[in-house]
Enzyme design. Structure first.
Site, mmCIF file in Angstrom:
data_model
loop_
_atom_site.group_PDB
_atom_site.id
_atom_site.type_symbol
_atom_site.label_atom_id
_atom_site.label_comp_id
_atom_site.label_asym_id
_atom_site.label_seq_id
_atom_site.Cartn_x
_atom_site.Cartn_y
_atom_site.Cartn_z
ATOM 1 N N SER A 1 -5.627 -24.440 -6.009
ATOM 2 C CA SER A 1 -6.583 -24.774 -4.971
ATOM 3 C C SER A 1 -5.884 -24.977 -3.635
ATOM 4 C CB SER A 1 -7.362 -26.027 -5.349
ATOM 5 O OG SER A 1 -6.552 -27.159 -5.120
ATOM 6 N N LYS A 2 -6.711 -25.090 -2.616
ATOM 7 C CA LYS A 2 -6.178 -25.197 -1.263
ATOM 8 C C LYS A 2 -5.282 -26.419 -1.093
ATOM 9 C CE LYS A 2 -9.937 -22.556 0.708
ATOM 10 N NZ LYS A 2 -11.108 -22.485 1.567
ATOM 11 N N ARG A 3 -5.548 -27.425 -1.905
ATOM 12 C CA ARG A 3 -4.773 -28.662 -1.744
ATOM 13 C C ARG A 3 -3.405 -28.601 -2.405
ATOM 14 N NH1 ARG A 3 -8.606 -33.484 -0.774
ATOM 15 N NH2 ARG A 3 -10.110 -32.263 0.409
ATOM 16 N N PRO B 1 -9.727 -21.742 5.517
ATOM 17 C CA PRO B 1 -8.789 -20.632 5.416
ATOM 18 C C PRO B 1 -8.872 -19.970 4.042
ATOM 19 C CG PRO B 1 -7.640 -22.707 5.126
ATOM 20 C CD PRO B 1 -9.051 -23.049 5.485
#
Length: 522
Positions: free
Chosen positions: A277-279, A28
RNA sequence: GGUCCGUUCGUCUAGGGGUUAGGACAUCAGGUUUUCAUCCUGAAAACAGGGGUUCGAUUCCCCUACGGACUGCCA
């Protein structure tokens, strides 16, 4: 001489603005990517240019099903409409690099023929070995560069016939750019000014992989050139490889077609430092994605701003201000306003920590600027379960009464509940706090008085309410909360008189009677 | 480690050789409101450090420190 130079400049200025957003479909899009897309979009619209989506899927190993669809959906939720792209077409397609695969090799071949690139046969294991031994010899980050290439297996170290033999028998190879010794490579970044790097510090990057696909670096340059991209607006993480890209343009003979670069500052984690970040989403308690993403492997859902109830206008507004500002004190902008104000010269240089709180504020501001009609159109539940006629006019008034109390459209559900139904339960805390049995008779007689009003309007009710209090030496703070509990079941809410008028005499009477009868104190 | 980029209130930022260094979010304190929310008023809060240049530097230059990105047959 002078006039021809002038002409050249004119031509350059009149050049059509074409920008691209070029994500890779490896998952995503997160908010940093959305902001990059947004700035590209704003720049294109502001300058009557084209906004192009190009999918950079040169790495088959990292392909994630659904990611491209997600990117499209996210852009469309944000109203970043494309002029060209995989699903909209355009005269410079195809817009997926995997579909352009065939066109890259000829450029690679040109580079090899001109001596600017070379074949390399080292296996991944051999490369690991090289790096390992160099590291143990004290080199912190070993690279394949103009020094180490002489001890590797490539067309520079192998005899010509050996190279040809290996290729013709189908040995795997990559193609590397041959970085020259001691060249100053520089370019002018729209945001950072002149950036200059010595070629000794750039390694011999792979430009063509053994699977027959170009790497990002080559594909990017070839595609930007063939798609006539005028400005490359991308994240700062690309700054270190920009000199390589510039050099590639030169080697390919496109020196006068080099696009202008603008490297955007990064969006940083709100706590500590580092690129968001995505996390970070789960850890920090806010979404990092524009819309929900379902991991196709684990079926895990990652939350998006759309589903969390934020408006696209607020989301975009917040993103725009992360690294850019108009230089005025105005902060609340819709997309069109952003377009007319946007300029790359007002984009900052330093990274911005993401601020979730500010987004909530933007959401509230945008909700407030929505007109009642628009909110009405967004209301899911327009049925009323008591005996009034819930006309549109009724709803517009109710919305007007309640709107400024909300940060999210969803907050209106609670605010609207007493206008939707009278089957609520009375809030126990409110009763304990303010429901006074001794004052019940006053509530009844007050009710009788207002029911006898000719005009059941908020101002008339207010007048008789105050008269009653004066006549009976009562304070507003005693009787009003009881009335509020009777009518809405709880203590918080908008102007009581407004509520009474909108509910109408019959409904108010019903609720007061029921409350007097039903509410048990304590 | 190397290369490159950056550094103004806690956060996003404006400003730019002489300013009481401005705004917004968040925080705190008052006020308005029957209530909660809103709203209003106010408070606290910043030019990383050191050298230059200059009559004067937060602003220009250099160095240091700190932070970040990059350092893959990933993008």
């Amino acid at each position: 001489m002078c006039s021809s130079k002038f002409k050249l400049n004119m031509n350059k200025d009149e050049k059509v603005i074409r920008v691209r957003f070029a994500p890779s479909p490896t998952g995503p899009l997160h908010i940093g990517g959305v902001r990059t897309a947004l700035y590209n979009f704003l720049f294109a619209r502001k300058n009557n240019g084209k906004f192009i989506l190009r999918i950079e899927d040169t790495d088959q190993n990292r392909y994630v099903p659904g990611a491209e669809k997600y990117i499209q959906e996210a852009l469309s939720w944000c109203s970043l409409d494309l002029d060209e792209g995989p699903n909209v077409g355009g005269e410079f397609g195809p817009y997926r690099q995997s579909e352009r695969k065939e066109m890259y090799y000829s450029f690679v071949k040109n580079l090899i023929d001109s001596g600017d690139a070379y074949y390399a046969f080292d296996t991944p294991e051999e490369l690991d070995g090289m790096r390992e031994s160099m590291r143990s010899a004290g080199v912190p980050s070993p690279t394949y560069n103009n020094i180490s290439r002489s001890s590797m297996i490539n067309s520079l170290t192998l005899p010509l016939d050996e190279t040809e033999k290996r290729i013709s028998r189908g040995d795997k190879f990559v193609v590397r750019i041959k970085m020259p010794r001691n060249h100053e490579i520089k370019f002018k970044d729209k945001i950072r000014g002149w950036v200059s790097v010595n070629s000794n510090n750039i390694d011999d990057k792979v430009i063509y992989k053994s699977d027959g696909m170009p790497t990002y670096h080559l594909a990017n340059v070839v595609d930007d050139y063939s798609m006539k991209i005028s400005h490359v607006i991308r994240g700062e993480e690309w700054l270190p490889s920009a000199p390589l890209h510039v050099y590639l343009y030169k080697c390919l003979g496109w020196e006068d077609q080099i696009p202008q670069f603008a490297h955007l500052p990064l969006i940083l984690k709100p706590d500590g430092n580092g690129k968001l970040s995505k996390r970070d989403g789960d850890r920090l308690g806010f979404p990092v994605f524009p819309v929900n993403w379902k991991n196709p492997e684990t079926n895990e859902i990652y939350k998006g701003y759309r589903e969390e109830g934020f408006s696209r206008a607020a989301f975009i507004n917040m993103l725009a201000f992360l690294g850019w500002n108009p230089g005025t004190e105005k902060e609340v902008f819709n997309l069109d306003e952003l377009v007319s104000e946007f300029s790359l010269s007002r984009v900052g240089k330093s990274g911005a920590k993401y601020d979730f709180n500010k987004l909530k504020w933007f959401n509230q501001q945008h909700l407030r600027r929505m007109d009642n009609e628009e909110i009405y159109d967004n209301l899911v539940d327009k049925k009323v379960d008591f005996s009034i006629n819930p006309s549109k006019e009724y709803w517009l008034k109710v919305i007007g009464l309640v709107k400024e109390r909300a940060t999210f459209l969803d907050d209106l559900k609670l605010e609207l509940s007493c206008f939707l139904s009278n089957k609520f339960t009375y809030d126990v805390n409110s009763i304990n706090k303010k429901w006074n049995l001794e004052l019940l008779p006053h509530l009844s007689s007050l009710a009788t008085i207002i029911f006898n009003l000719q005009k059941f309007t908020s101002s008339q009710i207010e007048i008789s309410f105050h008269n009653y209090l004066d006549d009976n030496d009562l304070s507003l703070g005693k009787l009003m909360p009881m009335l509020r509990i009777a009518i809405t079941g709880r203590l918080a809410g908008p102007s009581m008189f407004g509520i009474l008028e909108l509910l109408g005499k019959e409904e108010v009477k019903l609720r007061i009677d029921r409350a007097i009868k039903d509410i048990q104190h304590g």
